[in-house]
Design an enzyme around this catalytic site. Structure first.
Site, mmCIF file in Angstrom:
data_model
loop_
_atom_site.group_PDB
_atom_site.id
_atom_site.type_symbol
_atom_site.label_atom_id
_atom_site.label_comp_id
_atom_site.label_asym_id
_atom_site.label_seq_id
_atom_site.Cartn_x
_atom_site.Cartn_y
_atom_site.Cartn_z
ATOM 1 N N ASN A 14 11.412 62.519 67.304
ATOM 2 C CA ASN A 14 11.298 61.920 66.083
ATOM 3 C C ASN A 14 12.330 60.716 65.771
ATOM 4 O O ASN A 14 11.610 59.758 65.132
ATOM 5 C CB ASN A 14 11.746 62.918 64.968
ATOM 6 C CG ASN A 14 10.352 63.862 64.777
ATOM 7 O OD1 ASN A 14 9.799 63.465 64.115
ATOM 8 N ND2 ASN A 14 10.775 65.202 65.334
ATOM 9 N N HIS A 104 11.487 70.130 58.501
ATOM 10 C CA HIS A 104 11.422 71.185 59.143
ATOM 11 C C HIS A 104 10.148 71.373 59.657
ATOM 12 O O HIS A 104 8.951 71.407 59.267
ATOM 13 C CB HIS A 104 11.759 72.369 57.891
ATOM 14 C CG HIS A 104 12.006 73.765 58.419
ATOM 15 N ND1 HIS A 104 13.126 74.012 59.263
ATOM 16 C CD2 HIS A 104 11.099 74.920 58.686
ATOM 17 C CE1 HIS A 104 13.010 75.449 59.548
ATOM 18 N NE2 HIS A 104 11.990 75.879 59.246
ATOM 19 N N GLU A 174 4.437 65.774 62.398
ATOM 20 C CA GLU A 174 6.045 64.916 62.327
ATOM 21 C C GLU A 174 5.766 63.488 62.591
ATOM 22 O O GLU A 174 6.199 62.750 61.803
ATOM 23 C CB GLU A 174 7.053 65.645 63.335
ATOM 24 C CG GLU A 174 7.334 67.112 62.716
ATOM 25 C CD GLU A 174 8.376 67.720 63.654
ATOM 26 O OE1 GLU A 174 9.122 68.775 62.963
ATOM 27 O OE2 GLU A 174 8.575 67.245 64.756
#
Ligand code: GAR
Length: 188
Positions: A14, A104, A174
């Site tokens: 990420n 999350h 994500e």
């Protein structure tokens, strides 16, 4: 110029995705990445991407203002938890209200809380035969995974999906959503 600081404990995919998203944006800069794991893959990624990455130990984070003061000196507009697994201590929450954002890998309030991270979440989703999972981007408060929700996105889970398949779907969400949501917060 907006300044972001990222905290990561693991692979850092990420972090890399966020860095790539902002790399041609002259209005947003990554002041630094911080990690609490000496052998985290995120360190190699940052080296490759030429991003400052600093290691800190738990005491400097949870038991003193040491790391807090270092991050304060960087004057960040946003602190982003990108796969960061330590609980954020009270001194950080107080110093940076509505400036700490976590991602999350589930649809909170389901599958949140202590011990719920990474594959633990995806295994639990599989074991409970959930028909859907997803991501939650939220502000951080003093309790694990309980801060105000900013954005959620869903993916279907099919009977034949393994926890690894679920992890792939969640990571894809994500990568798609997290940088855009960060961008939006910074623009507001
Ligand atoms: C991500 O899936 C993130 O949502 C999760 O850790 C993974 C890190 O992946 N975070 C949590 O579980 C926090 N409770 P990455 O290191 O490849 O970015």
């Amino acid at each position: 110029m907006k300044r972001i600081v990222l905290l990561a404990s693991g692979s850092g995919s990420n972090v890399e995705n966020i860095a790539n998203y902002f790399k041609d944006n002259s209005l947003v800069t990554i002041a630094s990445v911080f990690t609490n794991k000496r052998d985290a893959k995120v360190i190699d990624r940052c080296n490759r991407l030429n991003i400052n990455c600093l290691f800190f130990n738990r005491e400097s984070f949870s038991k003193s203002d040491c790391l807090l003061n270092i991050i304060k000196s960087m004057d960040p507009d946003l602190i982003i938890l990108a796969g960061f697994l330590l609980k954020i201590p009270k001194n950080f929450v107080t110093a940076f209200p509505k400036k700490i954002v976590n991602i999350h890998p589930a649809l909170l309030p389901k599958y949140g809380g202590k011990g719920m991270y990474g594959m633990h979440v995806h295994n639990a989703v599989k074991n409970n035969n959930e028909a859907e999972t997803g991501i939650t981007i939220h502000y951080v408060n003093e309790n694990y995974d309980e801060g105000a929700i900013i954005h959620q996105a869903k993916a279907s889970v099919f009977k034949e999906d393994t926890p690894e398949h679920i992890a792939e779907k969640v990571h894809a969400l994500e990568y798609e959503h997290f940088p855009k949501v960060i961008d939006q917060i910074l623009s507001n």
